[in-house]
Design a protein around this motif. Structure first.
Motif, PDB file in Angstrom:
ATOM      1  N   LEU A   1       0.800  -1.228   0.000  1.00  0.00           N
ATOM      2  CA  LEU A   1       0.000   0.000   0.000  1.00  0.00           C
ATOM      3  C   LEU A   1       0.831   1.276   0.000  1.00  0.00           C
ATOM      4  O   LEU A   1       0.274   2.364  -0.041  1.00  0.00           O
ATOM      5  CB  LEU A   1      -0.927   0.000   1.230  1.00  0.00           C
ATOM      6  CG  LEU A   1      -1.950  -1.136   1.292  1.00  0.00           C
ATOM      7  CD1 LEU A   1      -2.667  -1.136   2.634  1.00  0.00           C
ATOM      8  CD2 LEU A   1      -2.948  -1.033   0.146  1.00  0.00           C
ATOM      9  N   GLY A   2       2.143   1.140   0.039  1.00  0.00           N
ATOM     10  CA  GLY A   2       2.976   2.330  -0.070  1.00  0.00           C
ATOM     11  C   GLY A   2       3.380   2.917   1.265  1.00  0.00           C
ATOM     12  O   GLY A   2       3.389   2.246   2.292  1.00  0.00           O
ATOM     13  N   SER A   3       3.696   4.198   1.248  1.00  0.00           N
ATOM     14  CA  SER A   3       4.286   4.870   2.404  1.00  0.00           C
ATOM     15  C   SER A   3       3.239   5.573   3.262  1.00  0.00           C
ATOM     16  O   SER A   3       2.077   5.735   2.865  1.00  0.00           O
ATOM     17  CB  SER A   3       5.308   5.901   1.926  1.00  0.00           C
ATOM     18  OG  SER A   3       4.629   6.979   1.279  1.00  0.00           O
ATOM     19  N   GLN A   4       3.686   6.022   4.434  1.00  0.00           N
ATOM     20  CA  GLN A   4       2.824   6.838   5.288  1.00  0.00           C
ATOM     21  C   GLN A   4       2.518   8.172   4.612  1.00  0.00           C
ATOM     22  O   GLN A   4       1.453   8.753   4.836  1.00  0.00           O
ATOM     23  CB  GLN A   4       3.501   7.086   6.637  1.00  0.00           C
ATOM     24  CG  GLN A   4       3.406   5.936   7.624  1.00  0.00           C
ATOM     25  CD  GLN A   4       2.020   5.794   8.249  1.00  0.00           C
ATOM     26  OE1 GLN A   4       1.087   6.501   7.878  1.00  0.00           O
ATOM     27  NE2 GLN A   4       1.898   4.867   9.171  1.00  0.00           N
ATOM     28  N   GLY A   5       3.447   8.649   3.802  1.00  0.00           N
ATOM     29  CA  GLY A   5       3.195   9.896   3.086  1.00  0.00           C
ATOM     30  C   GLY A   5       2.025   9.755   2.122  1.00  0.00           C
ATOM     31  O   GLY A   5       1.134  10.619   2.055  1.00  0.00           O
ATOM     32  N   LEU A   6       2.029   8.662   1.352  1.00  0.00           N
ATOM     33  CA  LEU A   6       0.924   8.421   0.430  1.00  0.00           C
ATOM     34  C   LEU A   6      -0.375   8.230   1.201  1.00  0.00           C
ATOM     35  O   LEU A   6      -1.426   8.756   0.829  1.00  0.00           O
ATOM     36  CB  LEU A   6       1.216   7.182  -0.420  1.00  0.00           C
ATOM     37  CG  LEU A   6       0.137   6.798  -1.435  1.00  0.00           C
ATOM     38  CD1 LEU A   6      -0.082   7.907  -2.448  1.00  0.00           C
ATOM     39  CD2 LEU A   6       0.499   5.499  -2.141  1.00  0.00           C
ATOM     40  N   ARG A   7      -0.307   7.489   2.274  1.00  0.00           N
ATOM     41  CA  ARG A   7      -1.509   7.271   3.080  1.00  0.00           C
ATOM     42  C   ARG A   7      -2.050   8.596   3.614  1.00  0.00           C
ATOM     43  O   ARG A   7      -3.268   8.810   3.655  1.00  0.00           O
ATOM     44  CB  ARG A   7      -1.173   6.337   4.243  1.00  0.00           C
ATOM     45  CG  ARG A   7      -2.372   6.047   5.123  1.00  0.00           C
ATOM     46  CD  ARG A   7      -2.106   4.925   6.106  1.00  0.00           C
ATOM     47  NE  ARG A   7      -3.306   4.671   6.871  1.00  0.00           N
ATOM     48  CZ  ARG A   7      -3.482   4.978   8.148  1.00  0.00           C
ATOM     49  NH1 ARG A   7      -2.496   5.529   8.834  1.00  0.00           N
ATOM     50  NH2 ARG A   7      -4.612   4.724   8.768  1.00  0.00           N
ATOM     51  N   THR A   8      -1.158   9.484   4.021  1.00  0.00           N
ATOM     52  CA  THR A   8      -1.593  10.797   4.513  1.00  0.00           C
ATOM     53  C   THR A   8      -2.376  11.547   3.448  1.00  0.00           C
ATOM     54  O   THR A   8      -3.394  12.192   3.738  1.00  0.00           O
ATOM     55  CB  THR A   8      -0.374  11.624   4.966  1.00  0.00           C
ATOM     56  OG1 THR A   8       0.197  11.014   6.132  1.00  0.00           O
ATOM     57  CG2 THR A   8      -0.758  13.057   5.297  1.00  0.00           C
ATOM     58  N   ARG A   9      -1.917  11.453   2.208  1.00  0.00           N
ATOM     59  CA  ARG A   9      -2.621  12.161   1.137  1.00  0.00           C
ATOM     60  C   ARG A   9      -4.018  11.585   0.911  1.00  0.00           C
ATOM     61  O   ARG A   9      -4.969  12.316   0.630  1.00  0.00           O
ATOM     62  CB  ARG A   9      -1.774  12.110  -0.133  1.00  0.00           C
ATOM     63  CG  ARG A   9      -0.505  12.976  -0.030  1.00  0.00           C
ATOM     64  CD  ARG A   9       0.292  13.005  -1.307  1.00  0.00           C
ATOM     65  NE  ARG A   9       1.166  11.842  -1.453  1.00  0.00           N
ATOM     66  CZ  ARG A   9       2.396  11.746  -0.951  1.00  0.00           C
ATOM     67  NH1 ARG A   9       2.888  12.745  -0.234  1.00  0.00           N
ATOM     68  NH2 ARG A   9       3.139  10.676  -1.150  1.00  0.00           N
ATOM     69  N   TYR A  10      -4.146  10.268   1.034  1.00  0.00           N
ATOM     70  CA  TYR A  10      -5.472   9.674   0.906  1.00  0.00           C
ATOM     71  C   TYR A  10      -6.368  10.064   2.075  1.00  0.00           C
ATOM     72  O   TYR A  10      -7.554  10.354   1.895  1.00  0.00           O
ATOM     73  CB  TYR A  10      -5.364   8.146   0.820  1.00  0.00           C
ATOM     74  CG  TYR A  10      -5.079   7.646  -0.571  1.00  0.00           C
ATOM     75  CD1 TYR A  10      -5.989   7.839  -1.603  1.00  0.00           C
ATOM     76  CD2 TYR A  10      -3.890   6.981  -0.864  1.00  0.00           C
ATOM     77  CE1 TYR A  10      -5.723   7.382  -2.885  1.00  0.00           C
ATOM     78  CE2 TYR A  10      -3.616   6.523  -2.138  1.00  0.00           C
ATOM     79  CZ  TYR A  10      -4.544   6.719  -3.146  1.00  0.00           C
ATOM     80  OH  TYR A  10      -4.275   6.272  -4.407  1.00  0.00           O
ATOM     81  N   VAL A  11      -5.824  10.062   3.276  1.00  0.00           N
ATOM     82  CA  VAL A  11      -6.623  10.430   4.451  1.00  0.00           C
ATOM     83  C   VAL A  11      -7.081  11.876   4.334  1.00  0.00           C
ATOM     84  O   VAL A  11      -8.224  12.215   4.695  1.00  0.00           O
ATOM     85  CB  VAL A  11      -5.819  10.200   5.749  1.00  0.00           C
ATOM     86  CG1 VAL A  11      -6.558  10.776   6.958  1.00  0.00           C
ATOM     87  CG2 VAL A  11      -5.570   8.714   5.959  1.00  0.00           C
TER      88      VAL A  11
END
Length: 716
Positions: free
Chosen positions: A368-378
């Motif tokens: 699912l990728g990085s915490q950075g990418l997850r932050t952008r989705y959130v």
């Protein structure tokens, strides 16, 4: 046969403190269950469990030294196989009887019983009751084998040859039936009657237990050990409360810490220590965490709930002069708090925003990728949820909070104390002068963290909390990481229940299906996070099937939670069968169903509703068909139509206003016409026009009755 009390003890090295209570209860429960199954326990048998840092033990009353003989019936084989045409035993039967040691038994002593279509041969015999030594050996072996230990140790026995596996090395075994030693073995030890007390404070090195009844008293008076876990915990709790009360303070209430400390000490002694007040400049959560986690101390709070510079120590020794123990603990805590202060001061040299680029280097999940990418989705999800609540200003706040929500994961303080994530983000945001609403939303986006936890304080916190939990659930579902059985490594059940609680308790006008479909659309579109280079392949593809799977998961968790709250399975099923989109309505619907079920007409109407449902399922009825008044012929169907028409408007208005109690109670007037209809009217009439019209009438009745809940689910 002689009854007496039984004592079993395994003396070990120090057991894992966080699981000691569980280990003690599991060991004792397994032994007593086995003894009951072997008929060695009597109806008067009671169990007392002992668990201290170096022992697992149990005390059972009224255990017999030999179980009574048992009458046993053995199924042998069908008569057609066991006996020949002359009624003599076949070779198969003789072989079976020989294996059982009764080859000389007469065929006439065997019993014949019809078992289904075949007649069976049975052997009835009396089995000698098991001796206590044999039964207890089996019970202890089973208990040791079944002990819930996630990770065992491997060590050599004293002979230097045999390896054994257990939670910790064993140093002794007691098995006493009254004053008699029961000859069993475990871990290379033959059972005896000797144990050891406190490592430093026991009056003698070895304690001889002369009778099972004297075990607890001898350990406490001669061995300086309180063997009962609950008794030791109560002693510690009372000591903590008394010490806090004497200082006009209050002790931090932490059940998990109390259990852990109870598992670390054998003879508790409560002492008070202090630390320099300068450390109180550090957020109290940091100081409390280091005191609890690193040192197992109990922080003391003032009457306003603020941390003071005093703390309580649960010592495992009782010297005449405890000053050296106190001084040693104070030296240690000063070093620990100095570390916490260093982390806090060092973290504040950088802003939270400065840490954002580093989130792209932290892997969230390899699929699912990085915490950075997850932050952008959130962030995208938080904006979507804020817009569903109809507030563009809220969308801006939620976006800013979601942007910074994970940055404290990169701080030294959270690296040392992961349980402070969110909390430290809020402190650092406040230190930077960031708006309080956003700062508290950073902390609150993890809430609720556990069952019974508080919910986010602001709407911004609600948006980010929902977004964070939805992203976790949908993303992990999309890669097949679903909970299975009792395994839920990503706490997806807890995340789902958190979303459910927020929607219900915050009374949010957002449909669950609307929320999931909207979130799935956001997460399935990689463009919502802009150009991310090599991370573009980490978009979360969400199929309609997955959306359905998620909805099923949510409603399963909701049903389980509602039953835990005390609603009956019928009440829950009646409401959730309709899958109401707005979860905030569910408590009112449940209250209405409960009020309706108390009406005298409820049982009859629920049964009729169930009958209507069955009729409509079996028919080829066109749901779009309306009722033709000119086709109503039988007096009972005319009466039902008129009664239904008479209440329809009032029932709909009550439903639209959210007055679900009234909407259901109005249905009570339908009992008499509904009963008369089914008594006097043939629904499946040969005349097609009549049949279709009556089916349309029943469909209208069902729609009116099941607007709040499917009341057929209340039928017995």
């Amino acid at each position: 046969m002689m009854n007496d009390n039984l004592l079993v003890e395994l003396l070990t090295e120090e057991l894992p403190p966080k699981s000691l209570d569980k280990l003690g209860n599991a060991f004792a429960a397994s032994v007593v269950e086995s003894l009951r199954n072997q008929h060695l326990a009597t109806p008067d048998t009671t169990l007392t469990v002992f668990a201290s840092p170096r022992r697992l033990a149990l005390y059972l009353t009224a255990i017999t030294n030999q179980a009574p003989d048992q009458a046993v019936t053995l199924k042998l084989m069908p008569v057609a196989i066991g006996l020949d045409e002359q009624g003599q035993p076949t070779a198969a039967l003789r072989k079976k009887l020989a294996a059982l040691g009764v080859e000389n038994i007469s065929v006439t002593a065997l019993k014949r019983v019809q078992d289904g279509k075949a007649e069976m041969l049975l052997l009835e015999q009396s089995v000698t009751g098991v001796l206590l030594a044999t039964g207890l050996q089996k019970a202890v072996d089973e208990a040791v084998r079944q002990l819930p230990v996630p990770k065992v140790m491997t060590y050599q026995l004293a002979d230097g040859w045999e390896n054994v596996h257990f939670v910790r090395p064993v140093h002794g075994l007691i098995a006493l039936h009254g004053s008699r030693i029961v000859p069993i073995r475990a871990f290379g030890f033959a059972a005896g009657n000797m144990t050891r007390g406190h490592r430093f404070e026991a009056k003698q090195d070895v304690l001889v237990i002369d009778h099972a009844d004297h075990y607890a008293l001898l350990l406490e008076t001669e061995g300086a050990v309180i063997p009962g876990f609950d008794r030791r915990r109560n002693r510690i709790r009372e000591g903590l409360e008394a010490a806090a009360r004497a200082a006009q303070l209050q002790c931090l209430d932490d059940a998990a810490l109390l259990d852990e400390v109870t598992a670390l000490v054998e003879q508790p002694n409560i002492l008070m220590g202090t630390f320099p007040t300068d450390f109180l400049e550090v957020p109290q959560e940091c100081l409390i965490s280091t005191m609890k986690i690193n040192q197992k101390y109990f922080p003391l709070l003032d009457q306003a709930g603020r941390l003071t510079n005093r703390f309580l120590i649960v010592s495992n020794s009782t010297p005449s002069d405890p000053s050296q123990i106190i001084a040693g603990n104070e030296r240690v805590i000063r070093s620990r708090l100095a570390d916490a202060k260093f982390f806090f001061d060092h973290d504040r040299k950088r802003t939270l925003a400065d840490r954002l680029p580093e989130l792209d280097k932290v892997i969230y999940h390899h699929q699912l990728g990085s915490q950075g990418l997850r932050t952008r989705y959130v962030r995208a999800l938080a904006r979507m949820i804020a817009r569903l609540l109809g507030d563009e200003a809220l969308s801006v706040q939620a976006d800013q909070a979601a942007l910074l929500a994970k940055t404290d994961l990169l701080t030294d303080m959270v690296g040392e104390f992961p349980e402070l994530q969110g909390i430290m983000g809020r402190y650092y945001a406040q230190f930077e002068g960031i708006d309080e609403t956003i700062a508290f939303a950073i902390e609150d986006h993890y809430k609720p963290r556990f069952a019974g936890d508080v919910l986010p304080r602001s709407q911004a916190g609600v948006c980010v909390a929902l977004a964070d939990k939805l992203e976790t659930l949908i993303s992990l579902f999309s890669i097949g990481q679903l909970p299975t059985g009792d395994k839920d490594p990503y706490a997806l059940r807890r995340h789902a229940l958190g979303i459910i609680r927020i929607l219900i308790e915050k009374n949010l006008p957002i449909g669950l299906d609307e929320l999931i479909v909207g979130a799935a659309r956001v997460l399935g579109d990689s463009s919502v996070v802009g150009e991310q280079g090599t991370e573009a392949h980490h978009a979360r593809p969400v199929t309609p099937e997955l959306t359905t799977q998620l909805l099923d998961f949510f409603f399963d968790r909701l049903a389980s939670n509602l039953r835990d709250q005390g609603y009956t399975a019928q009440e829950v099923e009646a409401v959730l069968y309709l899958r109401p989109s707005l979860l905030c309505e569910i408590p009112r619907r449940l209250a209405a169903v409960r009020a309706f079920a108390a009406l005298p007409e409820a049982a009859s109407l629920a049964a009729a509703n169930k009958r209507v449902g069955n009729i409509l399922k079996k028919s080829e009825f066109d749901a779009a068909a309306g009722i033709d008044e000119t086709c109503l012929q039988a007096p009972a169907e005319i009466t039902l139509y008129q009664a239904l028409s008479g209440i329809e408007s009032d029932a709909r208005q009550a439903f639209d206003k959210g007055d679900y109690v009234t909407a259901l109670q109005i249905l009570a007037t339908l009992k008499t016409p509904v009963d008369a209809f089914f008594d006097q009217v043939m629904v499946n009439d040969e005349n097609e026009a009549l049949r279709r019209n009556r089916l349309a009438l029943l469909a209208a009745l069902q729609a009116t009755m099941n607007r709040v809940a499917d009341i057929s689910r209340l039928a017995a």
